[in-house]
Design a protein around this motif. Structure first.
Motif, PDB file in Angstrom:
ATOM      1  N   ARG A 320       0.825  -1.205   0.000  1.00  0.00           N
ATOM      2  CA  ARG A 320       0.000   0.000   0.000  1.00  0.00           C
ATOM      3  C   ARG A 320       0.861   1.258   0.000  1.00  0.00           C
ATOM      4  N   VAL A 321       1.969   1.242   0.741  1.00  0.00           N
ATOM      5  CA  VAL A 321       2.865   2.391   0.758  1.00  0.00           C
ATOM      6  C   VAL A 321       3.466   2.614  -0.621  1.00  0.00           C
ATOM      7  N   ARG A 322       3.864   1.521  -1.272  1.00  0.00           N
ATOM      8  CA  ARG A 322       4.445   1.642  -2.616  1.00  0.00           C
ATOM      9  C   ARG A 322       3.413   2.190  -3.602  1.00  0.00           C
ATOM     10  N   ALA A 323       2.193   1.698  -3.508  1.00  0.00           N
ATOM     11  CA  ALA A 323       1.144   2.177  -4.422  1.00  0.00           C
ATOM     12  C   ALA A 323       0.869   3.664  -4.198  1.00  0.00           C
ATOM     13  N   TRP A 324       0.844   4.073  -2.913  1.00  0.00           N
ATOM     14  CA  TRP A 324       0.620   5.492  -2.611  1.00  0.00           C
ATOM     15  C   TRP A 324       1.751   6.354  -3.165  1.00  0.00           C
ATOM     16  N   LEU A 325       2.992   5.910  -2.965  1.00  0.00           N
ATOM     17  CA  LEU A 325       4.148   6.677  -3.428  1.00  0.00           C
ATOM     18  C   LEU A 325       4.168   6.775  -4.944  1.00  0.00           C
ATOM     19  N   GLU A 326       3.924   5.656  -5.621  1.00  0.00           N
ATOM     20  CA  GLU A 326       3.940   5.686  -7.084  1.00  0.00           C
ATOM     21  C   GLU A 326       2.798   6.540  -7.630  1.00  0.00           C
ATOM     22  N   GLY A 327       1.671   6.573  -6.907  1.00  0.00           N
ATOM     23  CA  GLY A 327       0.568   7.457  -7.307  1.00  0.00           C
ATOM     24  C   GLY A 327       0.968   8.925  -7.206  1.00  0.00           C
ATOM     25  N   LYS A 328       1.690   9.287  -6.127  1.00  0.00           N
ATOM     26  CA  LYS A 328       2.176  10.663  -5.985  1.00  0.00           C
ATOM     27  C   LYS A 328       3.164  11.008  -7.091  1.00  0.00           C
ATOM     28  N   MET A 329       4.009  10.064  -7.449  1.00  0.00           N
ATOM     29  CA  MET A 329       4.983  10.314  -8.507  1.00  0.00           C
ATOM     30  C   MET A 329       4.290  10.542  -9.846  1.00  0.00           C
ATOM     31  N   ARG A 330       3.278   9.721 -10.139  1.00  0.00           N
ATOM     32  CA  ARG A 330       2.541   9.907 -11.393  1.00  0.00           C
ATOM     33  C   ARG A 330       1.806  11.242 -11.392  1.00  0.00           C
ATOM     34  N   GLN A 331       1.201  11.570 -10.245  1.00  0.00           N
ATOM     35  CA  GLN A 331       0.470  12.836 -10.150  1.00  0.00           C
ATOM     36  C   GLN A 331       1.387  14.022 -10.392  1.00  0.00           C
ATOM     37  N   GLY A 332       2.583  14.010  -9.775  1.00  0.00           N
ATOM     38  CA  GLY A 332       3.538  15.088  -9.981  1.00  0.00           C
ATOM     39  C   GLY A 332       3.993  15.179 -11.421  1.00  0.00           C
ATOM     40  N   GLY A 333       4.271  14.018 -12.030  1.00  0.00           N
ATOM     41  CA  GLY A 333       4.694  14.018 -13.421  1.00  0.00           C
ATOM     42  C   GLY A 333       3.618  14.526 -14.361  1.00  0.00           C
ATOM     43  N   ASP A 334       2.356  14.127 -14.103  1.00  0.00           N
ATOM     44  CA  ASP A 334       1.249  14.597 -14.944  1.00  0.00           C
ATOM     45  C   ASP A 334       1.066  16.105 -14.817  1.00  0.00           C
ATOM     46  N   ALA A 336       3.334  18.375 -13.954  1.00  0.00           N
ATOM     47  CA  ALA A 336       4.455  19.053 -14.611  1.00  0.00           C
ATOM     48  C   ALA A 336       4.285  19.049 -16.126  1.00  0.00           C
ATOM     49  N   ALA A 337       3.820  17.911 -16.683  1.00  0.00           N
ATOM     50  CA  ALA A 337       3.633  17.821 -18.132  1.00  0.00           C
ATOM     51  C   ALA A 337       2.536  18.771 -18.603  1.00  0.00           C
ATOM     52  N   ARG A 338       1.449  18.884 -17.839  1.00  0.00           N
ATOM     53  CA  ARG A 338       0.356  19.777 -18.235  1.00  0.00           C
ATOM     54  C   ARG A 338       0.780  21.243 -18.155  1.00  0.00           C
ATOM     55  N   ILE A 339       1.564  21.595 -17.143  1.00  0.00           N
ATOM     56  CA  ILE A 339       2.023  22.978 -17.033  1.00  0.00           C
ATOM     57  C   ILE A 339       2.977  23.318 -18.171  1.00  0.00           C
ATOM     58  N   GLN A 340       3.891  22.398 -18.479  1.00  0.00           N
ATOM     59  CA  GLN A 340       4.819  22.652 -19.587  1.00  0.00           C
ATOM     60  C   GLN A 340       4.075  22.760 -20.911  1.00  0.00           C
ATOM     61  N   PHE A 376       9.915  27.279 -12.432  1.00  0.00           N
ATOM     62  CA  PHE A 376       9.846  28.262 -13.502  1.00  0.00           C
ATOM     63  C   PHE A 376       9.786  27.524 -14.838  1.00  0.00           C
ATOM     64  N   PHE A 377       8.564  27.384 -15.383  1.00  0.00           N
ATOM     65  CA  PHE A 377       8.354  26.710 -16.659  1.00  0.00           C
ATOM     66  C   PHE A 377       8.457  27.729 -17.788  1.00  0.00           C
ATOM     67  N   ARG A 378       9.298  27.427 -18.780  1.00  0.00           N
ATOM     68  CA  ARG A 378       9.496  28.323 -19.916  1.00  0.00           C
ATOM     69  C   ARG A 378       9.124  27.604 -21.202  1.00  0.00           C
ATOM     70  N   PRO A 379       8.586  28.316 -22.188  1.00  0.00           N
ATOM     71  CA  PRO A 379       8.181  27.654 -23.437  1.00  0.00           C
ATOM     72  C   PRO A 379       9.361  26.965 -24.117  1.00  0.00           C
ATOM     73  N   HIS A 380       9.227  25.645 -24.291  1.00  0.00           N
ATOM     74  CA  HIS A 380      10.194  24.845 -25.050  1.00  0.00           C
ATOM     75  C   HIS A 380      11.608  24.884 -24.451  1.00  0.00           C
ATOM     76  N   LEU A 381      11.692  25.142 -23.128  1.00  0.00           N
ATOM     77  CA  LEU A 381      12.987  25.179 -22.451  1.00  0.00           C
ATOM     78  C   LEU A 381      12.907  24.366 -21.154  1.00  0.00           C
ATOM     79  N   PRO A 382      14.062  23.942 -20.605  1.00  0.00           N
ATOM     80  CA  PRO A 382      14.038  23.180 -19.355  1.00  0.00           C
ATOM     81  C   PRO A 382      13.495  24.022 -18.194  1.00  0.00           C
ATOM     82  N   VAL A 383      12.976  23.339 -17.199  1.00  0.00           N
ATOM     83  CA  VAL A 383      12.437  23.982 -16.011  1.00  0.00           C
ATOM     84  C   VAL A 383      13.581  24.424 -15.096  1.00  0.00           C
TER      85      VAL A 383
END
Length: 622
Positions: A320-334, A336-340, A376-383
């Motif tokens: 359950r701890v692993r599932a919770w952690l991996e869910g947080k990781m996916r949420q953060g990645g999603d 970040a991708a939407r903001i970029q 700091f998200f910039r268009p087409h540049l690294p964060v």
């Protein structure tokens, strides 16, 4: 002068009654001082000019000096507690201890004033010097905050605050204290007693009037001059959610819904004409870390985190701890991708407040190093990531951690219940950041939350090309829509004048706004009634608590059962809060300031004089 009462003993008890009356008189001074200052802060600003009169009379009276100092400390505790009443929303015990510590700063002020009065130095000189010294001392150390400062009451009086570019906010406080001191010189015991005019007293009055005429003249000159020194700058949008919170119920908000709303506001702002080049979200607007070191953590780091959490909570299950952690990781990645993707789509940079987690490399303590950060998200540049440099004591980091001085502060945090969820690490320094398009690049500095409240932590003393624009993000949900939002706003006006910077601020619950280099506040996010803050508190708190109670009950609660409560929360939020966005073209200023070059030299000199008077006064009593 001896420290004994001048009341002669009387066999019929009249001396005792007179002594009791005198003590009540002393206490009344203390209560009047606190009341006037509180009202001047939150209701009627002109009263700030007489706010220190009761305190000065309390300090200089000849009878019962020890009693007067003790009353000054007790009164100061209530004084600072009343001004910082909003801190009770977070933790009442922490407020009491903080107010008592701040009250101690009044003792050297009172002794310094008494020593100056004994040497017949006018109070129009000793009171501003000693009071500013106290303001400066309270701004130092891990609990440094401009609490009890006089200057914030006048932040809307632009003709007054222009002198802050010479000596900072401290110079404005000294001018205010000078008026209180002059009133005490004119009426030393009571306003009902006719003043005894002398050559020295006339010189005092003429001198104070002359100082304020100079302040008015300088302020008018700098305001007129600003018409020729300003330059058209970038277009910026600030986005404001309305999510007040409390330690017992949280905020009752679905983070996914909040994120979707911020995306919606940003997309609407991006389609305004002219379109913004920078869109700013508040501190902690995303609750999960956005950095790839967390979102795409190595399997070994994931296992290390799971092992650590299970060790901390033996009842927890590995899977359950692993599932919770991996869910947080996916949420953060999603997220970040939407903001970029939004930055790429709108061709606008975005600043987003969120936590940052980096793997702990030395093997000691937990598996991660935690930071409060702005991405700091910039268009087409690294964060690019700006980590918060100056952390809030106890709530973000225990003061003096890793030293012998950590122990008492750790104990205080345990007693008051103000334990940081994560022991945050401070960032190293302000990064040189810039955004722009084909029309040019704009450098800026990014103070986070309370870093804007003090000049030295806001970046005022950095090179001027880096501070022509300050961008501040903050989570002010803990203030629960109280008048403290206006006090936070007052700090912006002084930081703008001190460095002649333009400021864009995005804050949860408000006030999100823009500040011109003259200190004028404009373009605030408002509700339908034109209010940038409402002062209506946290009315949905009880409903949120009921939702949590039902969810925690053994039978649980389904969506249909709590739907009416959720609708009620939404209705109360709409009535009490302010949310939305504001888009403004920012005016930059070419002027540099004396204050940004010499720093707090004026306040430091006041501090040296006060400490000298304090030690002389203490030594004389011995």
């Amino acid at each position: 002068m001896t420290a004994k009462s001048s009341l002669p003993p009387a066999p019929d008890g009249t001396g005792v009654r007179a002594g009791n009356t005198l003590v009540l008189h002393i206490v009344s001074y203390a209560l009047l001082w606190g009341l006037i200052t509180w009202v001047s802060y939150y209701v009627c600003w002109p009263l700030i000019f007489v706010a220190l009169v009761p305190f000065a009379r309390l300090a200089i009276g000849p009878e019962y000096p020890i009693t007067r100092l003790a009353v000054a400390w007790v009164a100061g505790t209530f004084y600072f507690g009343a001004i910082e009443y909003w801190f009770a929303f977070y933790n009442l015990g922490a407020l009491a201890i903080l107010a008592m510590l701040q009250g101690l700063s009044l003792l050297p002020i009172a002794v310094g004033i008494r020593e100056g009065h004994r040497r017949r130095i006018p109070l129009c000189l000793t009171l501003p010097v000693c009071w500013v010294a106290g303001e400066y001392l309270r701004s130092l150390g891990p609990f440094g905050f401009p609490v009890g400062a006089l200057a914030p009451a006048l932040f809307r009086q632009l003709w007054v605050i222009q002198i802050a570019d010479l000596g900072g906010m401290f110079l404005v406080s000294s001018a205010i204290a000078m008026v209180s001191g002059a009133l005490c010189d004119i009426w030393p015991s009571s306003f009902t007693v006719r003043p005894r005019w002398s050559r020295a007293l006339c010189a005092t009055v003429v001198g104070v009037i002359g100082v304020w005429l100079c302040i008015a003249g300088y302020g008018s000159y700098r305001l007129i001059e600003s018409r020729t020194t300003r330059e058209s700058g970038p277009v910026v949008a600030v986005v404001q959610p309305d999510v007040p919170w409390a330690s017992d119920v949280g905020d009752g908000y679905d983070p996914a819904q909040l994120f979707d709303k911020l995306i919606e506001f940003s997309r609407e702002a991006a389609h305004r004409d002219p379109a913004p080049e920078l869109i700013v979200w508040p501190e902690a607007s995303v609750v999960t870390p956005l950095n790839p070191e967390f979102c795409r953590a190595e399997p070994a780091q994931i296992q290390r985190t799971v092992d650590f959490m299970v060790h901390q909570q033996p009842a927890a299950d590995d899977a359950r701890v692993r599932a919770w952690l991996e869910g947080k990781m996916r949420q953060g990645g999603d997220c970040a991708a939407r903001i970029q993707a939004l930055a790429d789509e709108t061709n606008a940079s975005l600043i987003v407040g969120a936590p940052m987690r980096l793997p702990e490399s030395n093997g000691g303590g937990g598996p991660w190093r935690s930071f409060n950060a702005a991405f700091f998200f910039r268009p087409h540049l690294p964060v690019v990531v700006q980590q918060k440099v100056h952390l809030f004591p106890a709530a973000e980091r225990i003061p003096f951690v890793g030293t012998w001085a950590e122990t008492p502060f750790r104990w205080l945090a345990t007693v008051t219940g103000v334990q940081p969820e994560f022991e945050l690490q401070p960032g190293a320094k302000f990064l040189p950041l810039a955004f722009g398009n084909t029309n040019g690049s704009h450098a800026f500095t990014l103070p986070i939350c309370g870093e804007i409240d003090l000049a030295r932590t806001a970046g005022v003393f950095l090179p001027h090309d880096q501070t022509r624009l300050l961008v501040n993000i903050s989570d002010d949900g803990m203030f629960q829509r109280s008048a403290m939002l206006q006090v936070r706003q007052s700090m912006l006006a002084y930081r703008a004048v001190e460095s002649r910077s333009a400021i864009a601020r995005s804050a949860n619950t408000g006030v999100s706004c823009f500040v011109r280099p003259t200190g004028e506040i404009a373009g605030a996010v408002t509700n339908a009634q034109g209010e940038s803050w409402t002062g209506r508190g946290f009315p949905e708190r009880a409903v949120i608590a009921e939702v949590l109670r039902r969810k925690a009950s053994p039978s649980g609660a389904n969506a249909a059962e709590i739907a009416p409560l959720v609708a009620e929360i939404r209705k109360l939020r709409t009535e009490a809060g302010v949310e939305g966005y504001s888009v403004q073209r920012i005016d930059l200023d070419t002027r540099q300031t004396l204050y940004s070059e010499i720093g707090d030299a004026f306040a430091q000199c006041c501090g040296g004089v006060m400490l000298l008077a304090f030690f002389v006064g203490v030594g004389r009593r011995r």
